[in-house]
Design an enzyme around this catalytic site. Sequence first.
Site, PDB file in Angstrom:
ATOM      1  N   ASN A 155       0.814  -1.229   0.000  1.00  0.00           N
ATOM      2  CA  ASN A 155       0.000   0.000   0.000  1.00  0.00           C
ATOM      3  C   ASN A 155       0.845   1.276   0.000  1.00  0.00           C
ATOM      4  O   ASN A 155       0.485   2.253  -0.649  1.00  0.00           O
ATOM      5  CB  ASN A 155      -1.023  -0.025   1.139  1.00  0.00           C
ATOM      6  CG  ASN A 155      -0.398  -0.162   2.496  1.00  0.00           C
ATOM      7  OD1 ASN A 155       0.736  -0.623   2.635  1.00  0.00           O
ATOM      8  ND2 ASN A 155      -1.117   0.240   3.520  1.00  0.00           N
ATOM      9  N   LYS A 178      12.468  -7.873   1.173  1.00  0.00           N
ATOM     10  CA  LYS A 178      11.525  -8.714   0.411  1.00  0.00           C
ATOM     11  C   LYS A 178      10.255  -7.880   0.251  1.00  0.00           C
ATOM     12  O   LYS A 178       9.420  -7.794   1.152  1.00  0.00           O
ATOM     13  CB  LYS A 178      11.223 -10.002   1.187  1.00  0.00           C
ATOM     14  CG  LYS A 178      10.864 -11.202   0.341  1.00  0.00           C
ATOM     15  CD  LYS A 178       9.708 -11.024  -0.618  1.00  0.00           C
ATOM     16  CE  LYS A 178       8.348 -11.144   0.026  1.00  0.00           C
ATOM     17  NZ  LYS A 178       7.217 -10.838  -0.887  1.00  0.00           N
ATOM     18  N   PRO A 179      10.118  -7.220  -0.918  1.00  0.00           N
ATOM     19  CA  PRO A 179       8.933  -6.380  -1.106  1.00  0.00           C
ATOM     20  C   PRO A 179       7.701  -7.219  -1.422  1.00  0.00           C
ATOM     21  O   PRO A 179       7.810  -8.412  -1.738  1.00  0.00           O
ATOM     22  CB  PRO A 179       9.308  -5.505  -2.310  1.00  0.00           C
ATOM     23  CG  PRO A 179      10.337  -6.280  -3.060  1.00  0.00           C
ATOM     24  CD  PRO A 179      11.018  -7.196  -2.082  1.00  0.00           C
ATOM     25  N   SER A 232      -0.360  -7.736   7.100  1.00  0.00           N
ATOM     26  CA  SER A 232      -1.589  -8.098   7.803  1.00  0.00           C
ATOM     27  C   SER A 232      -1.263  -8.771   9.145  1.00  0.00           C
ATOM     28  O   SER A 232      -0.175  -9.332   9.331  1.00  0.00           O
ATOM     29  CB  SER A 232      -2.416  -9.041   6.938  1.00  0.00           C
ATOM     30  OG  SER A 232      -1.686 -10.228   6.727  1.00  0.00           O
ATOM     31  N   GLU A 253       4.392  -4.205  12.110  1.00  0.00           N
ATOM     32  CA  GLU A 253       3.331  -3.196  12.004  1.00  0.00           C
ATOM     33  C   GLU A 253       2.200  -3.843  11.235  1.00  0.00           C
ATOM     34  O   GLU A 253       2.354  -4.160  10.051  1.00  0.00           O
ATOM     35  CB  GLU A 253       3.838  -1.941  11.288  1.00  0.00           C
ATOM     36  CG  GLU A 253       4.889  -1.164  12.061  1.00  0.00           C
ATOM     37  CD  GLU A 253       4.374  -0.580  13.367  1.00  0.00           C
ATOM     38  OE1 GLU A 253       3.155  -0.474  13.546  1.00  0.00           O
ATOM     39  OE2 GLU A 253       5.213  -0.268  14.227  1.00  0.00           O
ATOM     40  N   LEU A 254       1.058  -4.037  11.882  1.00  0.00           N
ATOM     41  CA  LEU A 254       0.036  -4.918  11.306  1.00  0.00           C
ATOM     42  C   LEU A 254      -1.277  -4.178  11.033  1.00  0.00           C
ATOM     43  O   LEU A 254      -1.288  -2.972  10.869  1.00  0.00           O
ATOM     44  CB  LEU A 254      -0.139  -6.112  12.246  1.00  0.00           C
ATOM     45  CG  LEU A 254       1.185  -6.829  12.574  1.00  0.00           C
ATOM     46  CD1 LEU A 254       0.984  -7.938  13.590  1.00  0.00           C
ATOM     47  CD2 LEU A 254       1.854  -7.370  11.316  1.00  0.00           C
ATOM     48  N   CYS A 287      -3.261   1.430   6.673  1.00  0.00           N
ATOM     49  CA  CYS A 287      -3.539   0.835   7.986  1.00  0.00           C
ATOM     50  C   CYS A 287      -4.154   1.858   8.911  1.00  0.00           C
ATOM     51  O   CYS A 287      -4.855   1.514   9.844  1.00  0.00           O
ATOM     52  CB  CYS A 287      -2.247   0.303   8.572  1.00  0.00           C
ATOM     53  SG  CYS A 287      -0.963   1.541   8.612  1.00  0.00           S
TER      54      CYS A 287
HETATM   55  P1  NAP Z   1       0.521  -9.186   3.699  1.00  0.00           P
HETATM   56  O1  NAP Z   1      -0.236 -10.020   2.746  1.00  0.00           O
HETATM   57  O2  NAP Z   1       0.525  -9.585   5.118  1.00  0.00           O
HETATM   58  O3  NAP Z   1       2.009  -9.128   3.128  1.00  0.00           O
HETATM   59  C1  NAP Z   1       2.997  -8.313   3.703  1.00  0.00           C
HETATM   60  C2  NAP Z   1       4.369  -8.828   3.288  1.00  0.00           C
HETATM   61  O4  NAP Z   1       4.617 -10.092   3.915  1.00  0.00           O
HETATM   62  C3  NAP Z   1       4.484  -9.086   1.783  1.00  0.00           C
HETATM   63  O5  NAP Z   1       5.788  -8.779   1.350  1.00  0.00           O
HETATM   64  C4  NAP Z   1       4.244 -10.587   1.705  1.00  0.00           C
HETATM   65  O6  NAP Z   1       4.768 -11.162   0.524  1.00  0.00           O
HETATM   66  C5  NAP Z   1       4.990 -11.046   2.932  1.00  0.00           C
HETATM   67  N1  NAP Z   1       4.601 -12.367   3.410  1.00  0.00           N
HETATM   68  C6  NAP Z   1       3.413 -12.980   3.303  1.00  0.00           C
HETATM   69  N2  NAP Z   1       3.457 -14.202   3.890  1.00  0.00           N
HETATM   70  C7  NAP Z   1       4.708 -14.360   4.372  1.00  0.00           C
HETATM   71  C8  NAP Z   1       5.382 -15.390   5.080  1.00  0.00           C
HETATM   72  N3  NAP Z   1       4.758 -16.540   5.414  1.00  0.00           N
HETATM   73  N4  NAP Z   1       6.674 -15.226   5.416  1.00  0.00           N
HETATM   74  C9  NAP Z   1       7.324 -14.081   5.104  1.00  0.00           C
HETATM   75  N5  NAP Z   1       6.744 -13.068   4.425  1.00  0.00           N
HETATM   76  C10 NAP Z   1       5.441 -13.198   4.071  1.00  0.00           C
HETATM   77  O7  NAP Z   1       0.019  -7.677   3.677  1.00  0.00           O
HETATM   78  P2  NAP Z   1      -0.326  -6.767   2.412  1.00  0.00           P
HETATM   79  O8  NAP Z   1      -1.602  -7.276   1.830  1.00  0.00           O
HETATM   80  O9  NAP Z   1       0.865  -6.636   1.544  1.00  0.00           O
HETATM   81  O10 NAP Z   1      -0.579  -5.344   3.098  1.00  0.00           O
HETATM   82  C11 NAP Z   1      -1.799  -4.967   3.643  1.00  0.00           C
HETATM   83  C12 NAP Z   1      -1.822  -5.200   5.149  1.00  0.00           C
HETATM   84  O11 NAP Z   1      -0.762  -4.470   5.744  1.00  0.00           O
HETATM   85  C13 NAP Z   1      -3.082  -4.695   5.809  1.00  0.00           C
HETATM   86  O12 NAP Z   1      -3.502  -5.623   6.785  1.00  0.00           O
HETATM   87  C14 NAP Z   1      -2.652  -3.405   6.488  1.00  0.00           C
HETATM   88  O13 NAP Z   1      -3.404  -3.027   7.591  1.00  0.00           O
HETATM   89  C15 NAP Z   1      -1.248  -3.730   6.859  1.00  0.00           C
HETATM   90  N6  NAP Z   1      -0.473  -2.509   7.038  1.00  0.00           N
HETATM   91  C16 NAP Z   1      -0.066  -2.153   8.294  1.00  0.00           C
HETATM   92  C17 NAP Z   1       0.651  -0.977   8.482  1.00  0.00           C
HETATM   93  C18 NAP Z   1       1.121  -0.550   9.844  1.00  0.00           C
HETATM   94  O14 NAP Z   1       2.020   0.280   9.915  1.00  0.00           O
HETATM   95  N7  NAP Z   1       0.565  -1.078  10.927  1.00  0.00           N
HETATM   96  C19 NAP Z   1       0.953  -0.174   7.391  1.00  0.00           C
HETATM   97  C20 NAP Z   1       0.525  -0.568   6.130  1.00  0.00           C
HETATM   98  C21 NAP Z   1      -0.178  -1.744   5.963  1.00  0.00           C
HETATM   99  P3  NAP Z   1       3.787 -11.413  -0.733  1.00  0.00           P
HETATM  100  O15 NAP Z   1       3.308 -10.084  -1.165  1.00  0.00           O
HETATM  101  O16 NAP Z   1       4.670 -12.074  -1.705  1.00  0.00           O
HETATM  102  O17 NAP Z   1       2.673 -12.289  -0.216  1.00  0.00           O
END
Ligand code: NAP
Length: 486
Positions: A155, A178-179, A232, A253-254, A287
């Site tokens: 995002n 790892k983006p 997430s 940060e979730l 988020c």
């Molecule tokens: P995501 O699906 O959880 O993915 C985040 C990152 O983790 C991606 O690079 C993903 O790779 C990687 N990943 C996924 N599974 C993994 C595993 N088993 N081991 C290691 N890495 C893994 O989140 P998103 O959909 O990209 O982002 C949206 C989420 O982020 C929302 O829930 C939002 O609230 C949260 N967020 C939180 C904040 C904060 O500061 N609290 C800020 C922004 C966003 P892949 O893309 O290859 O799956």
Amino acid sequence: MIVETVHETLLLIGGASIPSASGAVREIVSPATGEVVGTAPLATAEEVDRAVESARTAFQAWAALSAYERAHRIQRATTYARTQAGEIGRLMALEQGKPFDQSRKEVLGACDTLDYFAAEGVRVEGYTNATEHPALRSWVVYQPVGVCALITPWNYPVSLLSWKLGPALAVGCAMVVKPSSVTPMSPTAFCKGLIEGGLPAGLVNVVTGNGSVVGETLIRHPGVKKVAMTGSTETGKRLMEVFGPTLGKISLELGGHCPALVCADADLDQAAQIIAYKGFRNMGQSCSSINRVYAHRSIHDALVEKLAGLAQDLRIGDGVTDGSVDLGPMATADGLATVEAHVADAVARGAILVYGGRKPEGEAYTRGHYYLPTILTGALPTMRVMREETFGPVVPFAVFDDLDDAVAQANDTPYGLVAYLFTRDYATTIRVSEALEAGTVCVNNGAVNTNYAPYAGWKESGYGLELSRRAVFEYLNTKHIKVQFS
Ligand code: NAP
């Protein structure tokens, strides 16, 4: 802006941009047109290993520099990266759908964050202790943890990377990034820009590919001493399972589900503007988006009307061809489907659709993941939109009569990232801001993230913190040195 051919992102290992030996790539699809706009390699385990080894080698020399020298080199690299902001921003607009002007500003803001932390790196102070004997000396120093795995979401693909890169680089760490698979192009280009700008080859490496494969391989690597991830809550818990047993450092940060409380005495024009900004900007894919509004009965209708007026004025379009639009498409088809499902669920359970709730009309919007900014009233706690992360441009309203009851509803969530309050009363500001269960409370403003203040998710919204001078300690080990002399 001219959209060129398909952009080929490569792995960045040891300062070299290389394809994966596997030859496998993931296609990056424009959320505005559905066309393939790029590719990114699926890194192999051997390439992850090389990236970690390259970071490990670079770490030795980088950590040995003085903090002043590191600051100087980081600032030189960001000076160069700023010259690339247009190109990196263009890649972000292409892959994420964020309008170009906002994407470019995100890159410039990321450079500011790196500079902020470069300046902070020279202020890491240890301390000395009084001891139990005249021949004893005791002091405490902080030393860099080593190689960090930085795992980032789609995002804010460059900004959220800079929150990790900044403190890690400043205190002497090296890293493998790892983006997100959705947006690998802009963060990889950003890291490449930093190396071209003079950071040592191997200090910042990038491996692309699926999180569950490449991401897990990376965090399972014994050379990785720290994991910093934004994403997430579900993924965060998985990282805890995988990396937790190493007892290495981790910060997460979730997800969030951020409430806004609007009191009877609030400045309604200001509240409406901030709710529009935090509810709709980046298509609500933040988020810290305002996910639910609790408005006092006496001002509810007037506030909804003002917000609807602002929503109507937002310009929606392909932010690659017109960089100045306010809103682009949503980043993914899945994200759009979640928004549609949440709105349908709310309406089926009795919510009233005041504005939006569908795609904008017109040929220009047929192919992309577009959706109108959406306002619902009569929202109930049982509706999905009031409980789950919608992660889209949807603002549901509920009415309150009693402020304490509204605070209780605001806190009734597993998340605890950000909460918003609108009031002109000083005592209410103090009382409610202290009662809200969130790592950040914004009163009469929406400027959640600043380099100078900590961003820490409570409850299931995070672990550890980012931003502020305290963030450097997420990348440092503490050492007590005790010396006896005769
Ligand atoms: P995501 O699906 O959880 O993915 C985040 C990152 O983790 C991606 O690079 C993903 O790779 C990687 N990943 C996924 N599974 C993994 C595993 N088993 N081991 C290691 N890495 C893994 O989140 P998103 O959909 O990209 O982002 C949206 C989420 O982020 C929302 O829930 C939002 O609230 C949260 N967020 C939180 C904040 C904060 O500061 N609290 C800020 C922004 C966003 P892949 O893309 O290859 O799956």
